[in-house]
Motif scaffolding. Structure first.
Motif, PDB file in Angstrom:
ATOM      1  N   ILE A   1       9.012 -93.537 -55.086  1.00 50.27           N
ATOM      2  CA  ILE A   1       9.394 -93.874 -53.718  1.00 50.27           C
ATOM      3  C   ILE A   1       8.128 -93.986 -52.873  1.00 50.27           C
ATOM      4  O   ILE A   1       7.388 -93.027 -52.703  1.00 50.27           O
ATOM      5  CB  ILE A   1      10.332 -92.819 -53.116  1.00 50.27           C
ATOM      6  N   ILE A   2       7.877 -95.187 -52.364  1.00 45.75           N
ATOM      7  CA  ILE A   2       6.725 -95.413 -51.496  1.00 45.75           C
ATOM      8  C   ILE A   2       7.069 -95.063 -50.053  1.00 45.75           C
ATOM      9  O   ILE A   2       6.246 -94.567 -49.308  1.00 45.75           O
ATOM     10  CB  ILE A   2       6.254 -96.882 -51.572  1.00 45.75           C
TER      11      ILE A   2
ATOM     12  N   TYR B   1      18.206 -94.415 -48.687  1.00 46.38           N
ATOM     13  CA  TYR B   1      17.286 -93.661 -49.547  1.00 46.38           C
ATOM     14  C   TYR B   1      18.035 -92.862 -50.619  1.00 46.38           C
ATOM     15  O   TYR B   1      17.729 -92.949 -51.809  1.00 46.38           O
ATOM     16  CB  TYR B   1      16.419 -92.733 -48.700  1.00 46.38           C
ATOM     17  N   SER B   2      19.028 -92.071 -50.197  1.00 41.45           N
ATOM     18  CA  SER B   2      19.752 -91.222 -51.162  1.00 41.45           C
ATOM     19  C   SER B   2      20.471 -92.056 -52.208  1.00 41.45           C
ATOM     20  O   SER B   2      20.436 -91.748 -53.408  1.00 41.45           O
ATOM     21  CB  SER B   2      20.760 -90.333 -50.418  1.00 41.45           C
ATOM     22  N   GLU B   3      21.127 -93.141 -51.751  1.00 39.66           N
ATOM     23  CA  GLU B   3      21.844 -94.011 -52.683  1.00 39.66           C
ATOM     24  C   GLU B   3      20.895 -94.670 -53.670  1.00 39.66           C
ATOM     25  O   GLU B   3      21.215 -94.818 -54.854  1.00 39.66           O
ATOM     26  CB  GLU B   3      22.617 -95.082 -51.912  1.00 39.66           C
TER      27      GLU B   3
ATOM     28  N   GLU C   1       7.631 -91.430 -44.666  1.00 36.06           N
ATOM     29  CA  GLU C   1       8.998 -91.488 -44.156  1.00 36.06           C
ATOM     30  C   GLU C   1       9.046 -92.395 -42.949  1.00 36.06           C
ATOM     31  O   GLU C   1       8.292 -92.238 -41.995  1.00 36.06           O
ATOM     32  CB  GLU C   1       9.475 -90.084 -43.777  1.00 36.06           C
ATOM     33  N   SER C   2       9.954 -93.351 -42.994  1.00 37.21           N
ATOM     34  CA  SER C   2      10.123 -94.279 -41.888  1.00 37.21           C
ATOM     35  C   SER C   2      10.692 -93.535 -40.694  1.00 37.21           C
ATOM     36  O   SER C   2      11.539 -92.677 -40.821  1.00 37.21           O
ATOM     37  CB  SER C   2      11.066 -95.399 -42.318  1.00 37.21           C
ATOM     38  N   SER C   3      10.210 -93.866 -39.496  1.00 40.11           N
ATOM     39  CA  SER C   3      10.686 -93.193 -38.294  1.00 40.11           C
ATOM     40  C   SER C   3      10.533 -94.116 -37.103  1.00 40.11           C
ATOM     41  O   SER C   3      10.029 -95.219 -37.209  1.00 40.11           O
ATOM     42  CB  SER C   3       9.893 -91.911 -38.046  1.00 40.11           C
TER      43      SER C   3
ATOM     44  N   SER D   1      13.686-100.762 -44.805  1.00 44.17           N
ATOM     45  CA  SER D   1      14.177-100.612 -46.172  1.00 44.17           C
ATOM     46  C   SER D   1      13.489 -99.447 -46.866  1.00 44.17           C
ATOM     47  O   SER D   1      12.367 -99.076 -46.537  1.00 44.17           O
ATOM     48  CB  SER D   1      13.924-101.897 -46.968  1.00 44.17           C
ATOM     49  N   THR D   2      14.184 -98.877 -47.837  1.00 49.43           N
ATOM     50  CA  THR D   2      13.551 -97.921 -48.738  1.00 49.43           C
ATOM     51  C   THR D   2      12.700 -98.720 -49.717  1.00 49.43           C
ATOM     52  O   THR D   2      13.175 -99.700 -50.295  1.00 49.43           O
ATOM     53  CB  THR D   2      14.603 -97.091 -49.484  1.00 49.43           C
TER      54      THR D   2
END
Length: 318
Positions: free
Chosen positions: A206-207, A213-215, A236-238, A193-194
């Protein structure tokens, strides 16, 4: 695909994907395990997660033990509907904004309330909350009548999982594994999740960049929230960063950098955006604890075995 409620020796329960009509028999299996202080694995709208009762200290401890997770890294909770958020956190934004973000792959970070288990994330006065876009989990939480603590189904430091077989090494440590096959919503990206901190009214931070993310940013800005995100606070999640729910620093709070830089408080040091992390609270130190004064002006004492300035900025698992 039908539903089979016959756990094997490895405690596996096969369920049908993201189904709307979850059989009560499946929910009952989960409830029985959770009420015993157990930990279960569940599919979500992003990746597979580990869950226990948020109000069960024994369950929370088991999750940390299973994952080998740093106890200072918080775990979020999951409720079944937006209106239930206010039972455990103070609402700082409009309900219409929350309705744009949830249910969905977003973790909102808010000021926690005393009603939440004090042994869950004792090092922070904030709590990350999710309302999943996944009927099985929502129905389970509704039937329980209390929130779940939820985090990614993996060992700390390992990749997140979109199939139950990918965390098979954990199965024998879990009470039940609910296997819905491959989660296709996140796909090869394995994005969780964002995570967005909206604990300070009028601002968002934004953590972690994740799914939607964009939405998420679009909705926040449409409702007039200003972006207070700093590069040193965002992860950034990866594929190599197991994301889901592992969201905020033990004692971080949302802040306006310009205001922090202007504040002067006699006898106290200020921590604006430093190389090792961003912290908006002023602080004093003694041998055993930090006396923190968040932007609300309410004094919150939190224990720390580590000097404030030496805490790592990266509290998202990696």
């Amino acid at each position: 695909m039908g539903t089979t409620v016959q756990p094997t020796s490895a405690h596996i329960v096969k369920i049908s994907g993201n189904q709307d009509n979850v059989p009560n028999s499946v929910i009952e299996v989960a409830i029985a395990a959770l009420r015993r202080g157990g930990v279960i694995a569940v599919p979500t709208d992003t990746i597979y997660g580990l869950a226990c009762l948020a109000q069960s200290t024994a369950g929370v401890r088991r999750i940390y033990e299973i994952k080998g997770r740093d106890e200072r890294k918080p775990i979020a909770i999951c409720v079944h509907k937006i209106s239930a958020i206010s039972e455990y956190a103070s609402i700082t934004v409009s309900e219409k904004l929350l309705q744009q973000l949830l249910p969905g792959p977003v973790t909102v970070v808010l000021p926690r309330k005393p009603s939440l288990n004090s042994e869950l994330n004792p090092h922070t006065n904030l709590i990350g909350i999710r309302v999943l876009d996944f009927p099985f989990v929502r129905k389970l939480v509704k039937a329980l009548g209390e929130p779940l603590a939820l985090t990614s189904a993996n060992r700390s430091g390992e990749a997140s999982c979109i199939q139950a077989t990918e965390f098979q090494s954990l199965w024998q440590e879990l009470d039940v594994v609910f296997d819905a096959g491959a989660i296709t919503s996140s796909g090869s990206s394995r994005l969780g999740s964002t995570v967005v901190d909206i604990s300070k009214g009028g601002f968002y931070k934004i953590i972690r960049k994740g799914s939607a993310y964009s939405e998420t940013c679009k909705h926040l800005q449409e409702f007039g929230l200003a972006d207070a995100t700093s590069d040193c606070e965002m992860t950034e999640s990866s594929n190599s960063t197991p994301p889901e729910i592992d969201h905020l620093a033990p004692i971080k709070n949302s802040h306006d950098h310009s205001k922090v830089l202007e504040q002067k408080t006699d006898g106290k040091e200020q921590h604006p955006c430093l190389e090792k992390g961003c912290h908006s609270q002023s602080y004093t130190k003694n041998e055993n604890e930090l006396a923190l004064k968040p932007s609300t002006g309410v004094e919150v004492k939190q224990r720390s075995d580590e000097p404030f300035e030496k805490r790592s900025k990266n509290d998202i698992e990696s």
